[in-house]
Design a protein around this motif. Structure first.
Motif, PDB file in Angstrom:
ATOM      1  N   ASP A   1       0.844  -1.190   0.000  1.00 26.53           N
ATOM      2  CA  ASP A   1       0.000   0.000   0.000  1.00 26.53           C
ATOM      3  C   ASP A   1       0.883   1.244   0.000  1.00 26.53           C
ATOM      4  O   ASP A   1       2.008   1.228   0.525  1.00 26.53           O
ATOM      5  CB  ASP A   1      -0.889   0.056   1.246  1.00 26.53           C
ATOM      6  CG  ASP A   1      -1.744  -1.193   1.411  1.00 26.53           C
ATOM      7  OD1 ASP A   1      -2.322  -1.640   0.411  1.00 26.53           O
ATOM      8  OD2 ASP A   1      -1.822  -1.699   2.546  1.00 26.53           O
TER       9      ASP A   1
ATOM     10  N   HIS B   1      -2.861  -0.672  -3.542  1.00 28.89           N
ATOM     11  CA  HIS B   1      -3.790   0.283  -2.935  1.00 28.89           C
ATOM     12  C   HIS B   1      -3.057   1.594  -2.652  1.00 28.89           C
ATOM     13  O   HIS B   1      -1.973   1.592  -2.056  1.00 28.89           O
ATOM     14  CB  HIS B   1      -4.361  -0.279  -1.633  1.00 28.89           C
ATOM     15  CG  HIS B   1      -5.289  -1.438  -1.835  1.00 28.89           C
ATOM     16  ND1 HIS B   1      -6.658  -1.298  -1.867  1.00 28.89           N
ATOM     17  CD2 HIS B   1      -5.029  -2.756  -2.038  1.00 28.89           C
ATOM     18  CE1 HIS B   1      -7.211  -2.484  -2.073  1.00 28.89           C
ATOM     19  NE2 HIS B   1      -6.247  -3.385  -2.182  1.00 28.89           N
ATOM     20  N   ILE B   2      -3.655   2.709  -3.065  1.00 30.36           N
ATOM     21  CA  ILE B   2      -3.065   4.024  -2.843  1.00 30.36           C
ATOM     22  C   ILE B   2      -4.090   4.899  -2.129  1.00 30.36           C
ATOM     23  O   ILE B   2      -5.202   5.123  -2.629  1.00 30.36           O
ATOM     24  CB  ILE B   2      -2.636   4.682  -4.171  1.00 30.36           C
ATOM     25  CG1 ILE B   2      -1.639   3.773  -4.902  1.00 30.36           C
ATOM     26  CG2 ILE B   2      -2.017   6.058  -3.903  1.00 30.36           C
ATOM     27  CD1 ILE B   2      -1.188   4.309  -6.248  1.00 30.36           C
ATOM     28  N   TYR B   3      -3.718   5.381  -0.945  1.00 26.60           N
ATOM     29  CA  TYR B   3      -4.577   6.224  -0.129  1.00 26.60           C
ATOM     30  C   TYR B   3      -4.079   7.669  -0.194  1.00 26.60           C
ATOM     31  O   TYR B   3      -2.873   7.911  -0.253  1.00 26.60           O
ATOM     32  CB  TYR B   3      -4.541   5.766   1.337  1.00 26.60           C
ATOM     33  CG  TYR B   3      -5.098   4.383   1.594  1.00 26.60           C
ATOM     34  CD1 TYR B   3      -6.348   4.207   2.183  1.00 26.60           C
ATOM     35  CD2 TYR B   3      -4.363   3.242   1.273  1.00 26.60           C
ATOM     36  CE1 TYR B   3      -6.855   2.941   2.439  1.00 26.60           C
ATOM     37  CE2 TYR B   3      -4.866   1.966   1.521  1.00 26.60           C
ATOM     38  CZ  TYR B   3      -6.108   1.826   2.105  1.00 26.60           C
ATOM     39  OH  TYR B   3      -6.602   0.570   2.351  1.00 26.60           O
TER      40      TYR B   3
ATOM     41  N   ILE C   1      -6.670  12.327  -5.221  1.00 21.55           N
ATOM     42  CA  ILE C   1      -5.792  11.186  -5.498  1.00 21.55           C
ATOM     43  C   ILE C   1      -6.364  10.332  -6.628  1.00 21.55           C
ATOM     44  O   ILE C   1      -5.613   9.772  -7.441  1.00 21.55           O
ATOM     45  CB  ILE C   1      -5.546  10.337  -4.223  1.00 21.55           C
ATOM     46  CG1 ILE C   1      -4.352   9.389  -4.423  1.00 21.55           C
ATOM     47  CG2 ILE C   1      -6.772   9.567  -3.804  1.00 21.55           C
ATOM     48  CD1 ILE C   1      -3.025  10.061  -4.434  1.00 21.55           C
ATOM     49  N   ASN C   2      -7.692  10.235  -6.717  1.00 20.71           N
ATOM     50  CA  ASN C   2      -8.307   9.466  -7.813  1.00 20.71           C
ATOM     51  C   ASN C   2      -7.922  10.054  -9.168  1.00 20.71           C
ATOM     52  O   ASN C   2      -7.514   9.338 -10.098  1.00 20.71           O
ATOM     53  CB  ASN C   2      -9.834   9.461  -7.677  1.00 20.71           C
ATOM     54  CG  ASN C   2     -10.327   8.631  -6.515  1.00 20.71           C
ATOM     55  OD1 ASN C   2      -9.582   7.848  -5.929  1.00 20.71           O
ATOM     56  ND2 ASN C   2     -11.586   8.815  -6.159  1.00 20.71           N
TER      57      ASN C   2
ATOM     58  N   ILE D   1      -4.114   9.519 -10.005  1.00 25.12           N
ATOM     59  CA  ILE D   1      -3.781   8.166 -10.450  1.00 25.12           C
ATOM     60  C   ILE D   1      -4.354   7.900 -11.833  1.00 25.12           C
ATOM     61  O   ILE D   1      -3.733   7.195 -12.652  1.00 25.12           O
ATOM     62  CB  ILE D   1      -4.270   7.120  -9.427  1.00 25.12           C
ATOM     63  CG1 ILE D   1      -3.572   7.337  -8.084  1.00 25.12           C
ATOM     64  CG2 ILE D   1      -4.014   5.717  -9.931  1.00 25.12           C
ATOM     65  CD1 ILE D   1      -2.050   7.327  -8.145  1.00 25.12           C
TER      66      ILE D   1
ATOM     67  N   LEU E   1      -5.013  -0.964  -9.881  1.00 28.23           N
ATOM     68  CA  LEU E   1      -4.678   0.196  -9.067  1.00 28.23           C
ATOM     69  C   LEU E   1      -5.948   0.639  -8.349  1.00 28.23           C
ATOM     70  O   LEU E   1      -6.911   1.071  -8.990  1.00 28.23           O
ATOM     71  CB  LEU E   1      -4.166   1.336  -9.949  1.00 28.23           C
ATOM     72  CG  LEU E   1      -2.671   1.422 -10.223  1.00 28.23           C
ATOM     73  CD1 LEU E   1      -2.404   2.503 -11.257  1.00 28.23           C
ATOM     74  CD2 LEU E   1      -1.904   1.727  -8.945  1.00 28.23           C
TER      75      LEU E   1
ATOM     76  N   THR F   1      -7.611   3.160  -5.645  1.00 28.80           N
ATOM     77  CA  THR F   1      -7.402   4.396  -4.886  1.00 28.80           C
ATOM     78  C   THR F   1      -8.476   4.562  -3.816  1.00 28.80           C
ATOM     79  O   THR F   1      -9.611   4.119  -3.973  1.00 28.80           O
ATOM     80  CB  THR F   1      -7.410   5.624  -5.807  1.00 28.80           C
ATOM     81  OG1 THR F   1      -8.620   5.639  -6.570  1.00 28.80           O
ATOM     82  CG2 THR F   1      -6.219   5.609  -6.744  1.00 28.80           C
ATOM     83  N   HIS F   2      -8.073   5.215  -2.736  1.00 32.32           N
ATOM     84  CA  HIS F   2      -8.971   5.478  -1.614  1.00 32.32           C
ATOM     85  C   HIS F   2      -8.839   6.954  -1.245  1.00 32.32           C
ATOM     86  O   HIS F   2      -7.805   7.364  -0.709  1.00 32.32           O
ATOM     87  CB  HIS F   2      -8.599   4.614  -0.399  1.00 32.32           C
ATOM     88  CG  HIS F   2      -8.515   3.146  -0.687  1.00 32.32           C
ATOM     89  ND1 HIS F   2      -9.542   2.263  -0.430  1.00 32.32           N
ATOM     90  CD2 HIS F   2      -7.506   2.393  -1.221  1.00 32.32           C
ATOM     91  CE1 HIS F   2      -9.177   1.037  -0.784  1.00 32.32           C
ATOM     92  NE2 HIS F   2      -7.947   1.093  -1.265  1.00 32.32           N
ATOM     93  N   GLU F   3      -9.840   7.746  -1.554  1.00 33.28           N
ATOM     94  CA  GLU F   3      -9.804   9.166  -1.191  1.00 33.28           C
ATOM     95  C   GLU F   3     -10.271   9.325   0.253  1.00 33.28           C
ATOM     96  O   GLU F   3     -11.362   8.894   0.621  1.00 33.28           O
ATOM     97  CB  GLU F   3     -10.685   9.994  -2.131  1.00 33.28           C
ATOM     98  CG  GLU F   3     -10.050  10.220  -3.488  1.00 33.28           C
ATOM     99  CD  GLU F   3     -10.653  11.394  -4.242  1.00 33.28           C
ATOM    100  OE1 GLU F   3     -11.782  11.818  -3.913  1.00 33.28           O
ATOM    101  OE2 GLU F   3      -9.986  11.876  -5.181  1.00 33.28           O
TER     102      GLU F   3
END
Length: 281
Positions: free
Chosen positions: A26, A57-59, A64-65, A68, A83, A85-87
């Protein structure tokens, strides 16, 4: 492996440390300024070239969405993994599994910034003698109770809390991202083993620091002292300084157990043991 922020030299430093980027599970981004995100395109593409198949996973904060999505279409390459993403919209628990969890706390910078806390979750001690006294035979039922499940013995329901001790403290680390000093950080970092806090300037230019959304070394040390942390690690040195010594000296007058981060520095944190810091020779 978890990566916090991803500046443009991240891949190089990972290789210098002898770590494969394929081990990254992550990525947590504190905010969307270039010095914290410009390494992401390279990491994303390198993982694709290496044949990664498991999700990444990228937080990060709002935006961020979109970031990416731009990276997905940057150049000509094929991503063979997902990929995700979690905003982050608010403070709270972002991720949790059996042995650790990660929490967020909004800070105050020139753009939205989140600090992160990593908490080790230790299982309560299993009270073996208490379990035997309750008529539970040693064996599989012990394991179920330790896993938090009820068991039935001779028609009697035994709940886990009857045979488990009090909660046990685990290792805790906080990473501030970029921020001006915040009272909320004192609460967020209370009693942690390591606080990694930005200290961009010395106190003689505090006004400039605040205008740019940063903390001076003295104020980072005050936060560490009030939060009762074990170890303070300062980071985010302004390029106006040729050495971190002035900032380190300033902080140590208030909080002695302070170091300024260096490239490839290794920090070893073990429960109920002093924090060990090894600098690259």
């Amino acid at each position: 492996m978890i990566l916090f922020d991803c500046g443009e030299a991240t891949q190089k430093q990972i290789m210098e440390a002898g770590i494969s980027p394929m081990k990254i599970d992550d990525i947590y981004i504190t905010h969307l300024h270039g010095d914290h995100i410009l390494g992401l395109p390279g990491i994303v593409q390198s993982l694709a070239f290496r044949g990664r198949t498991r999700p990444l996973h990228i937080y990060g904060p709002r935006g961020i969405n979109e970031l990416i999505d731009h990276i997905r279409h940057m150049g000509f390459y094929t991503i063979g993994y997902e990929l995700i993403t979690h905003e982050i919209e608010d403070d709270g628990i972002l991720y949790q599994q059996n042995d650790f969890r990660i929490l967020s706390r909004k800070m105050k910078h020139t753009v939205v910034d989140y600090a992160y806390k990593i908490e080790q979750l230790r299982q309560p001690k299993f009270l073996r003698q208490k379990a035997i006294e309750l008529g539970i035979p040693p064996g599989p039922l012990f394991g179920k109770l330790q896993a938090g499940k009820e068991v039935t013995v001779d028609g009697k329901i035994i709940k886990p809390e009857q045979v488990l001790g009090p909660p046990r403290e685990g290792v805790k680390v906080v990473f501030s991202g970029d921020t001006i000093p915040q009272e909320s950080m004192i609460d967020f970092a209370e009693n942690v083993d390591v606080l990694i806090h930005e200290a961009t300037f010395t106190k003689d230019i505090k006004e400039k620091a605040f205008e740019n959304g940063h903390t001076v070394a003295e104020d980072a040390a005050v936060i560490a002292k009030k939060a009762n942390v074990e170890q303070l690690i300062l980071t985010h040195l302004s390029n106006r300084y040729t050495s971190s010594k002035p900032l380190l000296d300033e902080a140590k007058t208030i909080f002695e157990n302070t170091v300024y981060a260096e490239d490839l520095m290794v920090v070893i944190i073990e429960n109920k043991k002093p924090v060990q810091i090894n600098f690259k020779k």
